[in-house]
Design a protein around this motif. Structure first.
Motif, PDB file in Angstrom:
ATOM      1  N   HIS A   1       0.854  -1.188   0.000  1.00  0.00           N
ATOM      2  CA  HIS A   1       0.000   0.000   0.000  1.00  0.00           C
ATOM      3  C   HIS A   1       0.889   1.236   0.000  1.00  0.00           C
ATOM      4  CE1 HIS A   1      -3.253   2.759   0.796  1.00  0.00           C
ATOM      5  NE2 HIS A   1      -4.126   1.780   0.887  1.00  0.00           N
ATOM      6  N   VAL A   2       0.545   2.200  -0.863  1.00  0.00           N
ATOM      7  CA  VAL A   2       1.364   3.413  -0.967  1.00  0.00           C
ATOM      8  C   VAL A   2       1.357   4.217   0.329  1.00  0.00           C
ATOM      9  CG1 VAL A   2       1.210   3.646  -3.468  1.00  0.00           C
ATOM     10  CG2 VAL A   2      -0.592   4.619  -2.043  1.00  0.00           C
ATOM     11  N   ASN A   3       0.361   4.014   1.175  1.00  0.00           N
ATOM     12  CA  ASN A   3       0.345   4.717   2.456  1.00  0.00           C
ATOM     13  C   ASN A   3       1.438   4.224   3.400  1.00  0.00           C
ATOM     14  OD1 ASN A   3      -1.826   6.189   1.604  1.00  0.00           O
ATOM     15  ND2 ASN A   3      -3.359   5.053   2.767  1.00  0.00           N
ATOM     16  N   ARG A   4       2.091   3.108   3.039  1.00  0.00           N
ATOM     17  CA  ARG A   4       3.160   2.543   3.872  1.00  0.00           C
ATOM     18  C   ARG A   4       4.544   2.803   3.272  1.00  0.00           C
ATOM     19  NH1 ARG A   4       3.509  -2.871   4.291  1.00  0.00           N
ATOM     20  NH2 ARG A   4       4.669  -2.588   6.218  1.00  0.00           N
ATOM     21  N   LEU A   5       4.642   3.657   2.266  1.00  0.00           N
ATOM     22  CA  LEU A   5       5.916   3.847   1.571  1.00  0.00           C
ATOM     23  C   LEU A   5       7.058   4.198   2.519  1.00  0.00           C
ATOM     24  CD1 LEU A   5       4.993   5.752  -1.713  1.00  0.00           C
ATOM     25  CD2 LEU A   5       6.209   3.589  -1.558  1.00  0.00           C
ATOM     26  N   ILE A   6       6.850   5.162   3.391  1.00  0.00           N
ATOM     27  CA  ILE A   6       7.922   5.594   4.291  1.00  0.00           C
ATOM     28  C   ILE A   6       8.367   4.443   5.174  1.00  0.00           C
ATOM     29  CG2 ILE A   6       8.519   7.191   6.154  1.00  0.00           C
ATOM     30  CD1 ILE A   6       6.447   9.131   4.957  1.00  0.00           C
ATOM     31  N   GLU A   7       7.397   3.711   5.703  1.00  0.00           N
ATOM     32  CA  GLU A   7       7.711   2.564   6.557  1.00  0.00           C
ATOM     33  C   GLU A   7       8.457   1.486   5.778  1.00  0.00           C
ATOM     34  OE1 GLU A   7       5.254  -1.108   8.667  1.00  0.00           O
ATOM     35  OE2 GLU A   7       4.183   0.641   7.894  1.00  0.00           O
ATOM     36  N   ILE A   8       7.984   1.165   4.581  1.00  0.00           N
ATOM     37  CA  ILE A   8       8.577   0.082   3.796  1.00  0.00           C
ATOM     38  C   ILE A   8      10.018   0.390   3.418  1.00  0.00           C
ATOM     39  CG2 ILE A   8       8.464  -1.070   1.539  1.00  0.00           C
ATOM     40  CD1 ILE A   8       5.367  -0.902   1.825  1.00  0.00           C
ATOM     41  N   PHE A   9      10.300   1.648   3.075  1.00  0.00           N
ATOM     42  CA  PHE A   9      11.644   2.024   2.636  1.00  0.00           C
ATOM     43  C   PHE A   9      12.561   2.431   3.793  1.00  0.00           C
ATOM     44  CE2 PHE A   9       9.617   2.205  -1.493  1.00  0.00           C
ATOM     45  CZ  PHE A   9      10.643   1.838  -2.356  1.00  0.00           C
ATOM     46  N   SER A  10      12.064   2.354   5.025  1.00  0.00           N
ATOM     47  CA  SER A  10      12.865   2.832   6.163  1.00  0.00           C
ATOM     48  C   SER A  10      14.127   2.005   6.396  1.00  0.00           C
ATOM     49  CB  SER A  10      12.009   2.839   7.440  1.00  0.00           C
ATOM     50  OG  SER A  10      11.583   1.511   7.755  1.00  0.00           O
ATOM     51  N   ASN A  11      14.137   0.748   5.938  1.00  0.00           N
ATOM     52  CA  ASN A  11      15.308  -0.102   6.155  1.00  0.00           C
ATOM     53  C   ASN A  11      16.360   0.033   5.051  1.00  0.00           C
ATOM     54  OD1 ASN A  11      14.282  -1.261   8.532  1.00  0.00           O
ATOM     55  ND2 ASN A  11      13.059  -2.738   7.356  1.00  0.00           N
ATOM     56  N   LEU A  12      16.067   0.797   4.016  1.00  0.00           N
ATOM     57  CA  LEU A  12      17.012   0.962   2.912  1.00  0.00           C
ATOM     58  C   LEU A  12      17.912   2.157   3.232  1.00  0.00           C
ATOM     59  CD1 LEU A  12      17.991   0.069   0.139  1.00  0.00           C
ATOM     60  CD2 LEU A  12      16.166   1.420  -0.901  1.00  0.00           C
ATOM     61  N   LYS A  13      19.127   1.867   3.755  1.00  0.00           N
ATOM     62  CA  LYS A  13      20.020   2.919   4.224  1.00  0.00           C
ATOM     63  C   LYS A  13      21.431   2.804   3.661  1.00  0.00           C
ATOM     64  CE  LYS A  13      17.492   3.378   8.597  1.00  0.00           C
ATOM     65  NZ  LYS A  13      17.575   3.279  10.084  1.00  0.00           N
ATOM     66  N   ASP A  14      21.773   1.657   3.114  1.00  0.00           N
ATOM     67  CA  ASP A  14      23.115   1.468   2.583  1.00  0.00           C
ATOM     68  C   ASP A  14      23.286   2.253   1.286  1.00  0.00           C
ATOM     69  OD1 ASP A  14      25.729  -0.207   2.422  1.00  0.00           O
ATOM     70  OD2 ASP A  14      24.776  -0.520   0.472  1.00  0.00           O
ATOM     71  N   GLN A  15      24.357   3.072   1.206  1.00  0.00           N
ATOM     72  CA  GLN A  15      24.545   3.957   0.066  1.00  0.00           C
ATOM     73  C   GLN A  15      24.614   3.207  -1.259  1.00  0.00           C
ATOM     74  OE1 GLN A  15      27.082   7.811  -1.000  1.00  0.00           O
ATOM     75  NE2 GLN A  15      28.411   6.140  -0.323  1.00  0.00           N
ATOM     76  N   ALA A  16      25.415   2.166  -1.323  1.00  0.00           N
ATOM     77  CA  ALA A  16      25.576   1.435  -2.580  1.00  0.00           C
ATOM     78  C   ALA A  16      24.268   0.786  -2.999  1.00  0.00           C
ATOM     79  CB  ALA A  16      26.667   0.373  -2.438  1.00  0.00           C
ATOM     80  N   GLU A  17      23.511   0.259  -2.035  1.00  0.00           N
ATOM     81  CA  GLU A  17      22.241  -0.397  -2.369  1.00  0.00           C
ATOM     82  C   GLU A  17      21.203   0.625  -2.827  1.00  0.00           C
ATOM     83  OE1 GLU A  17      18.764  -3.324  -0.550  1.00  0.00           O
ATOM     84  OE2 GLU A  17      20.507  -2.842   0.701  1.00  0.00           O
ATOM     85  N   ILE A  18      21.183   1.793  -2.195  1.00  0.00           N
ATOM     86  CA  ILE A  18      20.245   2.834  -2.617  1.00  0.00           C
ATOM     87  C   ILE A  18      20.513   3.225  -4.069  1.00  0.00           C
ATOM     88  CG2 ILE A  18      19.576   5.256  -2.295  1.00  0.00           C
ATOM     89  CD1 ILE A  18      20.020   4.813   0.729  1.00  0.00           C
TER      90      ILE A  18
END
Length: 655
Positions: free
Chosen positions: A349-366
């Protein structure tokens, strides 16, 4: 009693406004919600109910001006009217749930009144007085444009409840909507200029979206913020074509040497957003204090956007079948698979975007994710249907668009001729979850991994989508989210025996998917020498109303045959209202008199032969249509459970 406050704010449920009568003011537009908005609202209610019956579900705000037990509904009419229609369907089904109380005020008056459009209030009152089903309620609305969208919404709601909600859950589900669905009710001062306020509400600036916050959060973790921000910007405008977005974001690229009609992964040595010798503007640490205001030259429009309008695409206006937030979620799932990680937890659900992407923090992976977003957005525009408006009629239709680069290094977008993959994507779009379109995850992954710049209508692309559709349609042990992620790594085993399902007498509870899937197969295998003008004009479109060919009223055949798949077709609301409860012979004559196109291809096979439409005819038609579907699945080597039935019917479509 409602307290008299200035700009009061309350968090409420429907139960708390049972005593209030709502007045729809004259400046409000008519009810305009379509299938997509209605399905989104009601399906989300049911998903939340299934997940946790004791948790609250929040759906936004309404704005009122109140006087005792009467409230003027300044904003929120579309949502509230839909809630009323949902309550009405529960009432017709005698659910016994609390939500039915919002149909009327305690003194027996209609919950809503209208300063204008009295025909709407009369129509809603007539619904309650006659306790009509949605199927019956659609009749006699053609002369009243304000009623047609309400009638369509009513039919959509009944279809969703019939298909998704077991009868045993009706009461609890209705109670859940009544008590657990929460709204924010804002109340204005009594002397507020409502026309001015309403105008302000509807002309306000664009609200900050979750996608913007996700973008900011991701860029904060990396260097080269400007570069990756430009990649992101090339993807986020879903109303424009990717090649035009990219040209705007990277204007200094050597566009004569770049061909975006091909699959090109992002390369920062190719896609350039500024002159390499532009001094401080290339410095990531450049700030506003570095600008020499006194020596700035007057602004000159590059004219790039005007050039794009004139030259960049023959088809300028389009509308995506999903929004950018949804594309982000599909891309992130593909990214997780490529990173050998599990799918994100929880709902899609797009209403969860911030929550879903909160674990994506590694520079190379981003950076890898954003570069993959670039590729997948390019693939999306090349291989996925879009809504395109006809320049003359302004009527929208789903189209696959071919992209070509011309001698001046600009691109043209023109619709392909009608094709099987256009038809199949139309089936998936109209019968799937409007809010999620789960089929896109495995299909975009398939294109990302295996596509080699093939045409969108290439047979191998069609076969890939057919395989995805077949697997998803017969998988009954997992929800669509889990199934589509598992499909990225291996083939699913077929489980649902559709022959048994289609031999039941489910009536209006049949899933619409099987009607539309059948339309696709009938169209795909139609005899070449019988392609009439009506056939050539035919398209798979949104259909939400199941019509009984042998009418239900005063039926003289048994229920098993009356509600058989053989006696049913899936029509639009307006088509259903045309046929009504007329005798079969009259319906056959009406069908044959139509010159533009066929209502459905299934209808063609019912009405092409004269003669009595009885239980024998119904059984024969049902068995023939099931064989058509069987033949299709038998071509998939994984469909081991299918019985050896079928024959030559598939070779004789249109005979």
């Amino acid at each position: 009693m409602i307290k008299n406050r200035l700009f009061g704010t309350d968090l409420i449920n429907l139960k708390q406004i049972e005593n209030i009568k709502f007045v729809i003011p004259s400046y409000q537009r008519p009810y305009v919600w379509g299938d997509q908005e209605v399905k989104k609202l009601l399906s989300d209610f049911y998903k939340a109910f299934q997940k946790d019956k004791n948790s609250n579900y929040y759906i936004g705000t309404i704005l009122t001006r109140e006087n005792s037990f009467e409230a003027e509904l300044i904003d929120g009419q579309q949502r509230f009217t839909t809630m009323w229609l949902i309550a009405f369907v529960f009432w017709t089904k005698q659910s016994g749930s609390e939500i039915e109380k919002i149909l009327k005020t305690p003194d027996g008056k209609l919950k809503m009144s209208f300063e204008i459009r009295t025909e709407v209030a009369n129509y809603l009152y007539a619904l309650i007085k006659n306790k009509e089903t949605a199927e019956e309620a659609i009749y006699n609305t053609q002369e009243h444009p304000y009623l047609q969208n309400i009638a369509r919404a009513l039919t959509t709601i009944q279809s969703i409840i019939d298909e998704e909600v077991p009868e045993i859950e009706l009461k609890d589900f209705g109670n859940y909507i009544n008590s657990r669905v929460r709204l924010i009710k804002n109340t204005t001062p009594k002397k507020q200029d409502l026309n001015k306020l309403f105008s302000t509400i509807n002309s306000a600036g664009v609200q900050l979206e979750q996608t913007d916050i996700v973008k900011s959060n991701l860029l904060n973790h990396i260097d080269e913020k400007v570069l990756y921000g430009k990649i992101w910007e090339s993807c986020e405008d879903m109303s424009n074509f990717f090649e035009r977005n990219a040209r705007i974001s990277f204007p200094k690229s050597s566009w004569a040497k770049i061909d975006l009609s091909k699959q090109i992964n992002f390369n920062k040595s190719i896609f350039i957003y500024e002159d390499m010798d532009s001094g401080n503007f290339g410095n990531e640490n450049f700030t506003i204090d570095d600008i020499d205001v006194e020596n700035l030259e007057p602004y000159k429009d590059s004219g790039l956007r005007d050039q794009d309008e004139k030259r960049d695409s023959e088809v300028i206006y389009c509308r995506s079948i999903i929004n950018f937030g949804q594309l982000l979620l599909h891309t992130y799932r593909i990214h997780l698979k490529l990173e050998d990680k599990p799918d994100f937890e929880g709902t899609f659900h797009v209403n969860r975007l911030i929550e879903i992407f909160s674990n994506l923090k590694d520079q190379a992976e981003i950076k890898r994710f954003i570069e993959r977003l670039w590729t997948i957005r390019n693939l999306f525009d090349k291989y996925i249907v879009k809504w395109v408006s006809d320049n003359n009629t302004k009527i929208e239709s789903l189209e696959l668009l071919n992209i070509n680069k011309n001698s001046e290094n600009y691109y043209s977008r023109t619709p392909y001729e009608k094709s099987a993959i256009l038809m199949l994507q139309s089936v998936l779009y109209f019968t799937g979850d409007y809010l999620r379109q789960f089929w896109l995850t495995p299909f975009l992954y398939f294109l990302y991994k295996k596509n080699q710049d093939k045409s969108a209508t290439d047979e191998s692309i069609l076969k890939g989508l057919e395989k995805i559709d077949n697997q998803l349609s017969l998988c009954s042990s997992m929800n669509d989210k889990d199934a589509t992620y598992k499909m990225l790594e291996l083939d699913l085993n077929f489980e649902l025996k559709f022959e048994e399902y289609l031999n039941k007498s489910n009536g209006t509870k049949f899933k619409h998917y099987w009607f539309q899937k059948l339309e696709y197969l009938l169209w795909k295998n139609w005899r070449e020498d019988n392609k009439t003008e009506e056939f050539n004009n035919y398209r798979i479109v949104s259909r939400n109303s199941i019509e009984h060919i042998y009418p239900q009223k005063n039926a003289k055949i048994d229920d098993d045959h009356l509600h058989s798949f053989g006696n049913l077709v899936l029509l639009s609301v307006s088509q259903n209202s045309e046929y009504g409860a007329k005798p079969v012979g009259v319906k056959r004559s009406m069908f044959k008199e139509k010159k533009n196109t066929y209502d459905t291809l299934k209808s063609y096979f019912i009405f092409q032969k004269d003669g009595e439409w009885d239980v024998t005819s119904i059984r024969v038609h049902r068995d023939e249509m099931i064989k058509v579907i069987q033949e299709h699945y038998k071509r998939d080597t994984n469909a081991h459970h299918l019985t050896e039935k079928g024959g030559d019917l598939i070779k004789s479509f249109g005979a």
